[in-house]
Each structure stands twice: as structure tokens, then as C-alpha cells.
Design an enzyme around this catalytic site. Structure first.
Site, PDB file in Angstrom:
ATOM      1  N   ARG B  58       0.800  -1.213   0.000  1.00 32.03           N
ATOM      2  CA  ARG B  58       0.000   0.000   0.000  1.00 32.03           C
ATOM      3  C   ARG B  58       0.837   1.269   0.000  1.00 32.03           C
ATOM      4  O   ARG B  58       0.711   2.117  -0.870  1.00 32.03           O
ATOM      5  CB  ARG B  58      -0.869   0.034   1.265  1.00 32.03           C
ATOM      6  CG  ARG B  58      -2.337  -0.107   1.059  1.00 32.03           C
ATOM      7  CD  ARG B  58      -2.957  -0.444   2.407  1.00 32.03           C
ATOM      8  NE  ARG B  58      -2.249  -1.590   2.952  1.00 32.03           N
ATOM      9  CZ  ARG B  58      -2.562  -2.832   2.664  1.00 32.03           C
ATOM     10  NH1 ARG B  58      -3.588  -3.095   1.922  1.00 32.03           N
ATOM     11  NH2 ARG B  58      -1.844  -3.843   3.131  1.00 32.03           N
ATOM     12  N   THR B  59       1.678   1.418   1.016  1.00 32.42           N
ATOM     13  CA  THR B  59       2.363   2.691   1.202  1.00 32.42           C
ATOM     14  C   THR B  59       3.304   2.994   0.035  1.00 32.42           C
ATOM     15  O   THR B  59       3.329   4.099  -0.496  1.00 32.42           O
ATOM     16  CB  THR B  59       3.136   2.682   2.535  1.00 32.42           C
ATOM     17  OG1 THR B  59       2.241   2.316   3.569  1.00 32.42           O
ATOM     18  CG2 THR B  59       3.733   4.038   2.840  1.00 32.42           C
ATOM     19  N   LYS B  86      24.732  -6.320   0.859  1.00 35.58           N
ATOM     20  CA  LYS B  86      26.198  -6.451   0.846  1.00 35.58           C
ATOM     21  C   LYS B  86      26.814  -5.839   2.097  1.00 35.58           C
ATOM     22  O   LYS B  86      28.027  -5.668   2.174  1.00 35.58           O
ATOM     23  CB  LYS B  86      26.778  -5.763  -0.390  1.00 35.58           C
ATOM     24  CG  LYS B  86      26.272  -6.328  -1.703  1.00 35.58           C
ATOM     25  CD  LYS B  86      26.895  -5.541  -2.856  1.00 35.58           C
ATOM     26  CE  LYS B  86      26.201  -5.856  -4.172  1.00 35.58           C
ATOM     27  NZ  LYS B  86      26.512  -4.834  -5.199  1.00 35.58           N
ATOM     28  N   ARG B 108      11.123   3.752   4.489  1.00 29.29           N
ATOM     29  CA  ARG B 108      10.470   2.854   5.445  1.00 29.29           C
ATOM     30  C   ARG B 108      11.569   1.958   6.007  1.00 29.29           C
ATOM     31  O   ARG B 108      12.392   1.418   5.255  1.00 29.29           O
ATOM     32  CB  ARG B 108       9.416   2.005   4.762  1.00 29.29           C
ATOM     33  CG  ARG B 108       9.215   0.718   5.515  1.00 29.29           C
ATOM     34  CD  ARG B 108       7.847   0.175   5.622  1.00 29.29           C
ATOM     35  NE  ARG B 108       6.743   1.076   5.690  1.00 29.29           N
ATOM     36  CZ  ARG B 108       5.484   0.625   5.553  1.00 29.29           C
ATOM     37  NH1 ARG B 108       5.243  -0.652   5.330  1.00 29.29           N
ATOM     38  NH2 ARG B 108       4.492   1.467   5.649  1.00 29.29           N
ATOM     39  N   HIS B 136       4.299   6.770  11.653  1.00 26.56           N
ATOM     40  CA  HIS B 136       3.937   6.564  10.248  1.00 26.56           C
ATOM     41  C   HIS B 136       3.039   7.744   9.899  1.00 26.56           C
ATOM     42  O   HIS B 136       1.817   7.626   9.814  1.00 26.56           O
ATOM     43  CB  HIS B 136       3.204   5.226  10.107  1.00 26.56           C
ATOM     44  CG  HIS B 136       2.980   4.788   8.694  1.00 26.56           C
ATOM     45  ND1 HIS B 136       3.260   5.580   7.606  1.00 26.56           N
ATOM     46  CD2 HIS B 136       2.498   3.627   8.192  1.00 26.56           C
ATOM     47  CE1 HIS B 136       2.959   4.915   6.493  1.00 26.56           C
ATOM     48  NE2 HIS B 136       2.497   3.720   6.833  1.00 26.56           N
TER      49      HIS B 136
END
Lengths: 429, 312
Positions: B58-59, B86, B108, B136
Site C-alpha cells: 500500500r504505502t 552487501k 520505510r 507513520h
């Protein structure tokens, strides 16, 4: 060997209940004489007017990182940081790599210290092999080699049975057991104090109970065994109260506090600056209040730095991933002077005792006093000089301090170890 | 009025005026998504990086669509395809991205505070798209937008947030936002999922869902992620549903015009029954629609856009 004559200072030696303006003559690495208007034509004069002359300060809890993490600190650089911070002796924790759980590692540390160290280094041996908390280290042999205490440092001895045995066994050698008190299951993945700010910041918390449960357990085990227990860096209200109870009951229990735990609170974490991340974590304002009370009434015995150098890039990561700990050797004395003495929490003499005779007594060092005949370890303090903390001027190899840019009133200005000036903030004439 | 901020890291530091500015601007942008040609030239020539260290449907998609509808060049980096695998540190990743002159970095991350770390070193604007259990902010803004659309205003509403509050960044951002705008915020969940001293954020705590639902205008359900947690929090999902699952029966305690919200993804039969999730009170898909408009507003305002210019 050259002589030193420290003239005109206010001599404070809590071990001898001394606080007056006196001169101090040092010869052959020992305190030769202490008195008024001393003269000695051969001696180099150190003008101590306006200064405090104290026994050499002892930091009984630091991490010198050698062997193993020489990129963070070495015995040489750590000793230089100690000297610059006013310390003449340090006791170093065994969480090196390999850990100091054997004669050869202790010998190595002592050899490095003798060859390269500006100050006296007293190794603390591992209580258990590999600091793994499974079986006792060869404490007898370590004692013979020169350790002054045993501890598993940041790895609390989890088994109550093994902690009991450590107290009993170390007792045979008259060694204290120093424990980092933390119930690791309760602290789990915590990275800061559990409280309002951990809720606000969404960071996993370490409850005060994680410390207090182990403080309580250790006190009870000390009572069971009559073993000598020293609680490392206590940080909570409950720990202070437990310690006070133990002392009222005449148990062989002592404790230390770090300057950051009496100066900062968990509110500081709001910036996510990883230099506010240490273990135990910064606690609440109420905890700080109780710690100050414990310092005032003598419940807390010692101020120790818990100097924990870390490389900048290892600290400069997501908060939860950063290692715990901050450097402290070069900020401990200014913080204690500014926060405790200047602010009037305790007398200067009491503060000096917490850095000198008290740690010396716990570790049974023949230091921490200016008695004639004692080793000439001396720390000179200037109470009125304001020092701006600048991590870039640290002698330590590491820079991880939350106090960068702070102005603090009072500092150590000259450090004498065994009759030699090993550090001076200004050239001496 | 512009938004005078380089970054959007959380709701907590925002003023009421800033929140309202974003919501008002979003309202103006919402119409764009209903056009035949869903694009305005507002952010032409701007580069936006979607830097996602955690899975998201969604986001991430919502930000990507928002950026594209504003004509920005937007690209996606996910942890599994980045140099993180890495062993590159977040700081180094950020410095390298910065060297390519992006205008906005949307991050995020599973660690609380990671967007702050990025914002400290980046010239680009940083938008927090969810950091650990911290915040958020765009989710809370789109939730507020949805509530406002349905209820007219937020002040005075009774809002219950139910579920795992402890691990929820959505809960924290919503608590900040809704209390700022004058709602009565109730939180409910098993005691093991209620963070300590949460009352200091101005909420009432309930351990029984029925009491929390009583007279509510808005109910927000949160996802339970027991599979990712240490098993000490809950005896079972079965017991959770019995105690805290939202069913049509329980919902009767709320107001007749209650709206049901969920930030997704749903666990049907765990925190919410399908009858409720798909029922007449659910605005869960409206939330998703509004997410695009809110994110367009945030991107636009952080790039110095002014509300007045959108309206005209």
C-alpha cells in the site's frame, strides 16, 4: 629521581580527614612530607595556589579494549585519556578479545601498561571462563598475576548458583565480585529505559526492574556467602533503595555510579543520538533524584566512568543497532565537579573520596591517599576553570560522548603518577 | 501558506496549523485522481526515491502513484535489491543516493529513528513512511483525512484504536494527530500490548473492547503480528479474537454512524471479522484512495508548494 614540591594548594585527603592549605613534597615516587611552608632546593616547584591538591583519582570501571579492539582504544591511548582526565589509576574490565580470563592475558595487559601506560593499570579478571557464565575462571592464578577484582563485565552472571560460587571462591583471595546487574530476559531487546520516552520514540525499553531484580539477588547472595559484592553502575531508584537496605544490614556490598547516570535522563534519547545509548540506559528524572540522594547520604560509594570507547562509524547507525556505551575518562571529573560540587549536592571532600579512598578500599589498593610514604599519585583540580568539552581534543581514540560542546565548571589540571607529572593542562614552569 | 519544513518525520512535531494545511491541500489534490488524465505538472523535474527496507504494498505504491500524478520522476529501491544485502550501512546508502541529487527520499525502515538519521545528513527532504514502532505520519494524515470526509470534523469525536499498540507506529502517529485535533482517543488491547505510560499522550486505556467501543464515532483496528513476535505476548490468536476481535455484535455498542478503519493488511478472523471489514461501516478502501491525495499534498508542500496555488 627528581623531587617535586607542590606549593600553596588546598590539600584535601579524605582518607586522613585532611582539608587545609599545605605543601606537598614528593621524592623517590613517594609522598615524602606534607606540611606548611616546606622548602627543598632540589625540588621542582609546582605552583598550586588556587588549586586543590588531592590524592590521585582512581577509575575502577573502564574499558581499554586491548587486546582485541585496538581500533577503539589501546592501553596506551586509554591511559593517556585517563591522565588527561585526572586519573592516576584505572581498573580495566575483562571484556577484551580474548577476554581476560587467563594469566597470559593479565600478563599482557600489565606488560603493555608498564611499557606504554602513563597511569597505573589494574586488571579486573573474568569471573567465569570466557565471560560465558558457565564455569569459574582460574581466579586464584589470576589473583597471583595481579587482578584486583573479578567480573564478567557486561555479561551479568545469570546463574544464581554460579554467582554464589563466584562470591565464595573470590572471597578466598579477598577479591570483590563486580556485577553488571541486569536480567537479560527482562531487558530482552531493549535499547533505552522503559518509560514514557520509550513509548514516545517506539524504541524497545529496558525496565528498571531488569536491574533491580539482579541487584536484589546479588545482595541476598552476598548475605548468604558473606562475599564482597560491588554493584557496577547502578542507575535506578530501586537499586539505591536496595543498596541502602543492604548497608543498613551490614552486608559487604558497595556500589558505583557513572557521571552520565547522575547528569542525564532518558529524555536525551529523543534525538536518536546513539551517544545517549548505554547500558544501563539513561533513566528518569526521579531515578536521578534518588541517585543524587544516594550520593549525598553515602549509600553510593564510588563514581566510575564506565569508559566504553566505540568507533564512530559503528555508533553512527540506527539507534537499535548501535553498540552500548560512551567514553568517560575525560569528562568524569568535570561532570562530578560541575554537577555535584558546584551545584552544592555534596562537599568537595566527599566527591574526592568517591574517586580516591573509596575505590582504593574496595579494590584494596595501597593508593588513594596522601599519607607520607604512600605512592605519589596526585591530582590537581581547578574548581573555577570552565572547560568546554570537545571530543576532537580527547586523548582517547574514540569520540562517542553525549557531552560534546558542554561547558562544565571545574577540571583536573595536573596529574602526577608515582612522582612524575604525566599530564598538565598547561606547561609547568 | 507553505509548509516550512525540510522533512516529515512524524506527527508529533507538527502544529495543528501544519496538519490542517496538509489535509486541506490533500482535499484539493483528491480530484486529480478522478480525472481522465490523472496527472498535473506540479513536480515536473523533481526526483523522488522510495527507499523501502521493509515489505510494503500500500504505502510504497501509494507514494509512487502520488509522485507520478504530480509528474515527478520516482523510483523504488527495496532492501532486498540494494547494497544493504552487501552490508552497506544506512548512512552510506543515503550518502550515495544524495550524490545523485534526489529531491525527496521516502524511507520505510524497521528501526525507529532511521528517518531522523537520514534527515540529519541529507540535503533532500526525508519523508518517514514508517519507522519501527515510532511513527507513520502519512498513514495518520490519510486516516484523519478520511475521518474528516466522513464526519466533517475531528474535534469532539470518540475514536477507539484497538490492538497491538506497543508495536504500532500507526497507533502512535494517530494518537498524536487525533489528540492535537481535539478527539477523545481510547486505546484498547491486551495489557501485554499497551506501552508503559501511554496515558501521558492523552489517551484513555481500556482492556475490554466493549467498554472502549461504547459510543464511538470511529474504530481503528490494528493488525496483530503474533508470528513475528516473541510468544509471551498472547496465548493464542483464538483467544485474541474472542477478547478483542471486532464483530458485528460488538459493534452495536458504537454509534450508529460509526466508521471502521484499518491500516492494512487485514488479518480476517484475527482482529476483525469479514462481516465488519466488508460491511457498511467500513471505510478501509476509502483510506487507500485518500492515501494518494494525502501523499500528493505532502510531496507538494515539502517541495515548497503553496496551498493557495493548488486551490486556484
Amino acid at each position: 629521581m627528581k623531587k617535586l614540591l607542590v606549593k600553596g594548594g588546598r590539600v584535601i585527603d579524605p582518607a586522613n580527614n585532611l582539608d587545609e592549605h599545605l605543601d606537598l613534597l614528593i621524592a623517590d615516587g613517594k609522598i615524602a612530607q606534607i606540611g606548611k611552608q616546606l622548602e627543598d632546593k632540589e625540588a621542582q616547584i609546582i605552583d598550586a595556589r588556587e588549586l586543590i591538591v588531592a590524592p590521585g583519582f582512581i577509575d575502577m570501571h573502564c574499558h581499554l579494549r586491548e587486546p582485541g579492539r585496538e581500533d577503539e582504544e589501546t592501553i596506551e591511548s586509554g591511559c593517556r585519556a585517563a591522565a588527561a582526565g585526572g586519573f592516576t589509576s584505572v581498573a580495566c574490565m575483562p571484556n577484551t578479545n580474548p577476554p581476560n580470563d587467563s594469566q597470559s592475558v593479565t600478563e599482557f595487559i600489565l606488560k603493555q601498561a608498564t611499557q606504554k601506560g602513563l597511569v597505573n593499570v589494574y586488571p579486573i579478571g573474568a569471573a567465569t571462563k570466557g565471560i560465558l557464565g558457565e564455569e569459574l575462571a582460574e581466579i586464584g592464578e589470576l589473583k597471583e598475576t595481579g587482578i584486583v577484582a573479578v567480573s564478567d563485565d557486561g555479561h551479568p552472571i545469570y546463574s544464581s548458583n554460579l554467582m554464589r560460587k563466584a562470591l565464595e571462591y573470590a572471597g578466598m583471595f579477598n577479591l570483590p565480585v563486580i556485577d553488571h546487574c541486569e536480567d537479560r530476559e527482562l531487558s530482552a531487546y531493549g535499547v533505552m529505559n522503559e518509560g514514557y520516552y520509550s513509548t514516545l520514540l517506539g524504541l524497545p525499553g529496558i525496565p528498571a526492574a531488569a536491574e533491580e531484580i539482579m541487584v536484589a539477588r546479588n545482595i541476598i547472595l552476598s548475605s548468604l556467602t558473606n562475599g564482597q559484592l560491588h554493584i557496577a553502575h547502578l542507575s535506578t531508584k530501586g537499586s539505591v533503595e536496595l543498596l541502602r537496605w543492604a548497608k543498613e544490614h551490614g552486608l559487604r556490598v558497595t556500589a558505583e555510579v557513572t557521571p552520565h547516570h547522575f547528569t542525564l535522563t532518558d529524555k536525551e534519547v529523543c534525538t536518536y543520538d546513539t551517544n545517549t545509548k548505554m547500558n544501563p540506559p539513561l533513566r528518569t528524572a526521579e531515578d536521578v533524584e534518588f541517585i543524587l540522594q544516594g550520593i549525598k547520604d553515602g549509600t553510593i560509594d564510588v563514581i566510575a566512568s564506565d569508559h566504553a570507547p566505540h568507533r564512530g562509524d559503528e555508533k553512527n547507525v540506527e539507534y537499535a543497532d548501535a553498540p552500548f556505551g560512551i567514553v568517560g575518562l575525560e569528562t568524569a571529573v568535570p561532570l562530578a565537579l560541575d554537577r555535584l560540587v558546584t551545584k552544592g549536592e555534596i562537599s568537595l571532600s566527599r566527591m574526592i573520596a568517591m574517586f580516591t579512598v573509596n575505590p582504593a578500599t574496595i579494590l584494596k589498593l595501597e593508593r588513594g591517599t596522601l599519607s607520607p610514604g604512600a605512592a605519589a599519585d596526585v591530582t590537581l583540580l581547578n574548581l573555577s576553570e570552565v572547560v568546554k568539552i570537545d571530543v576532537n581534543s580527547f586523548q582517547s581514540k574514540s569520540r562517542n560522548s553525549p557531552f560534546h560542546g558542554w561547558d562544565l565548571k571545574g577540571r583536573a589540571v595536573l596529574t602526577i603518577v608515582g612522582g612524575n607529572v604525566v599530564w598538565s593542562s598547561k606547561p609547568i614552569t | 501558506m507553505p509548509l516550512n519544513r525540510k522533512d516529515l518525520l512524524g506527527i508529533e512535531p507538527l502544529s495543528v496549523e501544519e496538519v490542517n494545511l496538509i489535509l486541506d491541500t490533500a482535499k484539493a489534490f483528491k480530484e486529480v485522481s478522478t480525472r481522465d488524465i490523472k496527472k498535473v505538472p506540479t513536480l515536473r523535474g523533481k526526483t523522488i526515491i522510495n527507499l523501502f527496507f521493509e515489505p510494503s504494498t500500500r504505502t510504497r505504491t501509494s507514494f509512487e502513484i502520488a509522485g507520478k500524478r504530480l509528474s515527478a520522476d520516482i523510483l523504488n529501491i527495496s532492501a532486498s535489491t540494494s547494497s544493504v544485502v552487501k552490508g552497506e550501512t544506512l548512512i552510506d546508502t543515503a550518502r550515495n543516493l544524495e550524490a545523485m541529487y534526489p529531491d525527496i527520499i521516502i524511507i520505510r525502515h524497521s528501526r525507529a529513528g532511521a528517518p531522523q538519521l537520514l534527515a540529519n545528513i541529507c540535503r533532500a527532504s526525508v519523508i518517514n513512511a514508517g519507522d519501527g514502532a515510532h511513527e507513520h505520519p502519512t498513514q495518520a494524515l490519510l486516516d484523519a483525512f478520511t475521518i474528516r470526509e466522513n464526519k466533517g470534523q475531528i474535534k469532539g469525536l470518540k475514536v477507539a484504536i484497538i490492538g497491538d499498540i506497543l508495536h504500532s507506529r500507526v497507533a502512535r502517529s494517530n494518537i498524536h494527530l487525533l489528540t492535537k485535533l481535539g478527539a477523545e482517543v481510547r486505546i484498547a488491547g491486551p495489557a501485554t500490548y499497551i506501552p508503559v505510560e501511554i496515558e501521558k499522550l492523552g489517551v484513555k486505556v481500556f482492556h475490554h473492547i466493549d467498554a472502549a467501543l461504547e459510543g464511538c464515532d470511529v474504530v481503528m483496528m490494528l493488525r496483530i503480528q503474533r508470528e513475528r513476535q516473541d510468544k509471551s505476548y498472547l496465548p493464542s490468536l483464538r483467544e485474541y479474537f474472542n477478547l478483542f476481535g471486532l464483530t458485528p455484535e460488538r459493534l452495536k455498542r458504537a454509534k450508529k454512524d460509526v466508521i471502521i478503519m484499518h491500516p492494512g493488511p487485514l488479518n480476517r478472523g484475527v482482529e476483525i471479522s469479514s462481516e465488519v471489514a466488508d460491511g457498511p461501516y467500513s471505510v478501509i478502501l476509502e483510506q487507500v484512495t485518500n492515501g494518494v491525495a494525502v501523499r500528493m499534498a505532502v510531496l507538494y508542500l515539502l517541495m515548497g508548494g503553496k496551498y493557495e496555488e493548488v486551490v486556484s
